[in-house]
Scaffold this motif. Sequence first.
Motif, PDB file in Angstrom:
ATOM      1  N   ARG A   1       0.825   4.125  -2.892  1.00 31.76           N
ATOM      2  CA  ARG A   1       0.762   5.642  -2.675  1.00 31.76           C
ATOM      3  C   ARG A   1       2.055   6.527  -3.186  1.00 31.76           C
ATOM      4  NH1 ARG A   1      -0.499   4.821   3.054  1.00 31.76           N
ATOM      5  NH2 ARG A   1      -2.594   4.407   3.266  1.00 31.76           N
ATOM      6  N   ASN A   2       2.991   5.949  -2.968  1.00 25.83           N
ATOM      7  CA  ASN A   2       4.210   6.784  -3.478  1.00 25.83           C
ATOM      8  C   ASN A   2       4.538   6.636  -4.856  1.00 25.83           C
ATOM      9  OD1 ASN A   2       4.967   6.798  -0.842  1.00 25.83           O
ATOM     10  ND2 ASN A   2       6.249   5.403  -0.718  1.00 25.83           N
TER      11      ASN A   2
ATOM     12  N   LYS B   1      -7.216   0.851  -3.246  1.00 28.69           N
ATOM     13  CA  LYS B   1      -6.140   1.568  -3.165  1.00 28.69           C
ATOM     14  C   LYS B   1      -5.490   1.745  -4.597  1.00 28.69           C
ATOM     15  CE  LYS B   1      -4.666   3.140  -0.228  1.00 28.69           C
ATOM     16  NZ  LYS B   1      -4.901   4.391   0.337  1.00 28.69           N
TER      17      LYS B   1
ATOM     18  N   TYR C   1      -5.133   4.847  -7.410  1.00 28.70           N
ATOM     19  CA  TYR C   1      -3.673   5.266  -8.104  1.00 28.70           C
ATOM     20  C   TYR C   1      -3.540   4.735  -9.347  1.00 28.70           C
ATOM     21  CZ  TYR C   1      -2.698   7.252  -3.487  1.00 28.70           C
ATOM     22  OH  TYR C   1      -2.832   8.176  -2.081  1.00 28.70           O
TER      23      TYR C   1
ATOM     24  N   ILE D   1       0.828  -1.170   0.027  1.00 29.46           N
ATOM     25  CA  ILE D   1      -0.073   0.172  -0.036  1.00 29.46           C
ATOM     26  C   ILE D   1       0.905   1.255  -0.051  1.00 29.46           C
ATOM     27  CG2 ILE D   1      -1.550   1.333   1.638  1.00 29.46           C
ATOM     28  CD1 ILE D   1      -3.169  -1.179   1.998  1.00 29.46           C
ATOM     29  N   LYS D   2       2.087   1.133   0.650  1.00 28.93           N
ATOM     30  CA  LYS D   2       2.795   2.266   0.822  1.00 28.93           C
ATOM     31  C   LYS D   2       3.421   2.619  -0.675  1.00 28.93           C
ATOM     32  CE  LYS D   2       7.196   3.073   2.739  1.00 28.93           C
ATOM     33  NZ  LYS D   2       8.236   2.820   3.435  1.00 28.93           N
TER      34      LYS D   2
END
Length: 105
Positions: free
Chosen positions: A31-32, A55, A59, A27-28
């Motif tokens: 997001r990045n 998620k 994205y 997930i990180k």
Amino acid sequence: MNQNRWMSLLGLANRARKIISGEELVIKEVRNGRAKLVILSKDASANTNKKITDKCKSYNVPVCLVENRHDLGQAIGKEARVVVAVLDAGFAKKLSELLDESQWG
């Protein structure tokens, strides 16, 4: 079926340090903006499945499904893994082609 092909390619990506596994880390990376492809096991819990797919949708990260967590873990030489993110565009492209083929025969 191309199961061995995607598994060995994922293993190669792992050795090249171009993948990350584990729900929070994936997930990180999504997001990045570093995750190019997320590979999710079909036997992930409903909660994990929803969290990851939502998620990835927001994205615009493609998600491919694999049969089970044992195949995914085995491909990267680890215990069972539910979700893996591919951080390299080249590996991501080829893996998604191979996984598409394996899903549709």
